[in-house]
Scaffold this motif. Structure first.
Motif, short mmCIF file in Angstrom:
data_model
loop_
_atom_site.label_atom_id
_atom_site.label_comp_id
_atom_site.label_asym_id
_atom_site.label_seq_id
_atom_site.Cartn_x
_atom_site.Cartn_y
_atom_site.Cartn_z
N LEU A 88 0.87 -1.26 0.09
CA LEU A 88 0.02 0.03 0.17
C LEU A 88 0.80 1.38 0.01
O LEU A 88 0.44 2.21 -0.74
N SER A 89 1.89 1.23 0.92
CA SER A 89 2.80 2.35 0.73
C SER A 89 3.53 2.68 -0.61
O SER A 89 3.65 3.69 -1.34
N ALA A 90 3.97 1.37 -1.21
CA ALA A 90 4.41 1.60 -2.53
C ALA A 90 3.63 2.13 -3.54
O ALA A 90 3.87 2.89 -4.32
N ALA A 91 2.42 1.84 -3.47
CA ALA A 91 1.40 2.39 -4.33
C ALA A 91 0.88 3.73 -4.00
O ALA A 91 0.78 4.52 -4.99
N LEU A 92 0.86 4.16 -2.87
CA LEU A 92 0.65 5.60 -2.59
C LEU A 92 1.68 6.50 -3.05
O LEU A 92 1.55 7.37 -3.54
N LEU A 93 2.99 5.97 -2.79
CA LEU A 93 4.28 6.64 -3.35
C LEU A 93 4.00 6.78 -4.72
O LEU A 93 4.54 7.86 -5.34
#
Length: 606
Positions: A244-249
């Protein structure tokens, strides 16, 4: 603790089902009953599976007969296949969405969503999940993410086309290729919602297993299915937030001008303003979920297999504690091996050797499971129903797919076959086919519990044998063209005379894939037909020990009428005899968990 947690449940659920009338919407659509939510997950997963497999057939046809015209391309792909010839961009898009759908929407949600929901409350002796409402929200978020993912296929510039791993810069620059635009945005939104769904589900499963076990159901009396679902949920909670953090970044890089994954990029001679980011950072974040994801997909299938093989061998599962320990070991090790996907990304060779070591360690608990399955089958009174056949098929593909993992997990050997069809063959066998076999085995085995009817056994046999031969027909030859160096994700290899000799192999693979895909229609016919016209099921059709077979065939809210049964033994007392050689219960070779221990009987759970 479990007794206290369940105390209120015994009291206020006894009159359940009398004091509120269910409408069609509360029963079938916005249901909070775990059994209905399991069916919703399963049917949604199967529909997504049909779409995913159809996509794979389209690009397999392209690989077998490149640059030829097919009316089916023109009919289904429209402007992406002018005159029936597939374009490179739609080929990449099909590969991308096929991978995404099969890994996340079919195997993750189809397996965990269906069987964790169905079996956790039934096998631990609970009225329902810890939170029925969260369970419902979890399914509808999954459904919403499925709709968004499918809708991205209809975007004007095309769906996401950066591979299911969506590495930047292709995925981070909206102007890079057609599929990097709105299609990629929809992919990221869909995955963010999917992750929210997965986390809500996982937290629910964990709390339910810890808090809502019935009297006597200690952790060492849990069926191995529950251990697998429980540990799978823990892996999901640990690793999905990283994706999720990778997608948000990535969304930030695409839409808000940041440079987490971008640096020094030129497009058509123009220098972009991005500085200081690193696409390798994205690879680390993605694969930190990506490898645990393999076990999120595989562990439920292995748990289902443990239950079905023990039941249909009429023997206790061999090495119960070793099986639990191997599930826990796999879960721990799965979080420290992600670098083996990145051996050719410029990684320090010493770090590569560390990842090689941890990767090869996973072979140990995996081998424990394989040997224990084989030992359980050994000298058993085997009942060869379709669920059992698929479970044995899983053991086969788990071993054959796992062996090639030893090659890919070694940093020096991996360099030669990285990004070739060898990798495709490896992970499809060990993750894709094994997990699908687990899904099929679970459906055949628990169909009577879900729908109160039996599936047609003969159609099950047809389904298994065509699928088993066809799946090996697809993925065995892939190893050889991979060793020869044929790269993955190329929509045609006609530009390379070196690969002309392997064109025929691609034709064989495609024919096997088409036959295997049609075999799944037999399953779908059997599945949907049996829901309405199947033979009525008895309460315990497989003569099994676990608690779900003590519930009535008709579904009731709260699972058991009256009091929840207590548990007195583990789940695997099959063919258990007393000192005089008689069965514990006269005339039957199984002892349900609800039967108290007799005076001259010792408890097993080794």
């Amino acid at each position: 603790m479990s007794a206290i947690a369940n105390a209120p449940a015994h009291d206020h659920h006894d009159d359940h089902g009398h004091h509120h009338k269910e409408t069609f919407i509360t029963k079938y659509i916005f249901s909070t009953d775990h059994k209905m939510i399991a069916k919703q997950y399963l049917i949604t997963g199967l529909l997504m599976g049909v779409i995913g497999i159809a996509m794979s057939i389209l690009f397999r046809i392209q690989l077998a007969w490149p640059e030829q015209s097919f009316w089916v391309f023109e009919a289904l792909l429209g402007k992406w296949a002018p005159d029936g010839v597939m374009t490179p961009s739609i080929y990449l898009a099909l590969v991308t969405i096929h991978g995404t759908i099969m890994v996340f929407f079919v195997l993750t949600a189809g397996l965990s969503g269906t069987f964790s929901n169905l079996l956790i409350p039934l096998q631990i002796g609970a009225r329902d999940m810890a939170s029925g409402f969260l369970n419902m929200v979890s399914y509808w978020l999954f459904f919403l993410s499925s709709v968004i993912m499918i809708s991205s296929l209809f975007v004007e510039a095309g769906p996401a086309s950066a591979g299911w791993t969506i590495y930047p810069p292709l995925s981070a620059l909206p102007q890079a290729i057609g599929g990097s635009g709105t299609g990629m945005t929809l992919w990221l939104v869909s995955m963010a919602i999917f992750i929210a769904s997965s986390l809500l589900g996982s937290l629910n499963y964990i709390v339910t297993v810890i808090n809502l076990r019935t009297n006597g159901m200690s952790m060492t009396r849990l069926p191995l299915t529950i251990w697998a679902f429980f540990v799978t949920a823990i892996i999901g909670v640990v690793s999905f937030p990283v994706l999720l953090s990778a997608a948000l970044l990535l969304i930030m890089d695409r839409s808000f001008g940041t440079s987490f994954f971008l640096s020094d990029i030129f497009i058509q001679g123009e220098v972009l303003s991005h500085q200081g980011g690193s696409p390798v950072l994205f690879e680390h974040l993605f694969w930190f979920l990506g490898h645990p994801e393999v076990y999120i997909v595989l562990l439920p299938a292995l748990g289902i297999t443990s239950e079905i093989i023990a039941t249909n061998s009429r023997k206790p599962i061999f090495g119960y504690r070793a099986m639990v320990a191997s599930i826990l070991a796999i879960a721990f090790l799965s979080t420290i091996v992600w670098g083996h996907h990145m051996f050719v990304s410029g990684m320090n060779p010493f770090l590569g050797s560390v990842f090689t070591f941890t990767t090869l360690l996973i072979a140990i608990p995996s081998a424990v499971k394989a040997f224990n399955y084989i030992t359980t089958l050994w000298k058993g009174n085997l009942q060869m129903n379709p669920g059992m056949l698929f479970s044995i098929g899983l053991v086969s593909t788990f071993i054959t797919g796992g062996l090639t993992g030893i090659i890919l997990g070694d940093s020096t050997l991996d360099i030669n076959v990285h990004d070739t069809y060898f990798v495709v063959a490896h992970f499809h066998l060990v993750m894709g086919i094994s997990a699908l076999y687990g899904l099929f085995a679970g459906v055949y085995h628990w169909f009577p519990k879900m729908f109160g009817r039996m599936m047609n056994k003969n159609l099950g046999y047809v389904h298994f044998w065509i699928t088993a031969v066809g799946a090996y027909g697809v993925f065995f030859p892939m190893h050889f063209i991979g060793i020869a160096g044929l790269p993955r994700r190329y929509y045609t290899n006609t530009e390379f005379p070196y690969f002309d000799d392997y064109a025929d192999v691609n034709v064989i693979i495609t024919v096997a894939a088409i036959i295997t895909a049609f075999a799944q229609l037999v399953f779908l016919y059997n599945f949907f037909g049996s829901i309405f016209y199947g033979k009525k099921a008895v309460q315990n059709p497989w003569k099994s020990n676990t608690l779900e077979w003590t519930t009535p065939v008709e579904h009731i809210h709260g699972n058991w009428p009256g009091k929840i049964p207590s548990v007195y033994r583990w789940a695997y007392d099959y063919s258990k005899t007393k000192e005089n050689g008689d069965y514990v219960i006269q005339g039957q070779d199984f002892v349900p968990q609800t039967v108290p221990l007799q005076e001259d009987e010792e408890e097993l759970n080794h």
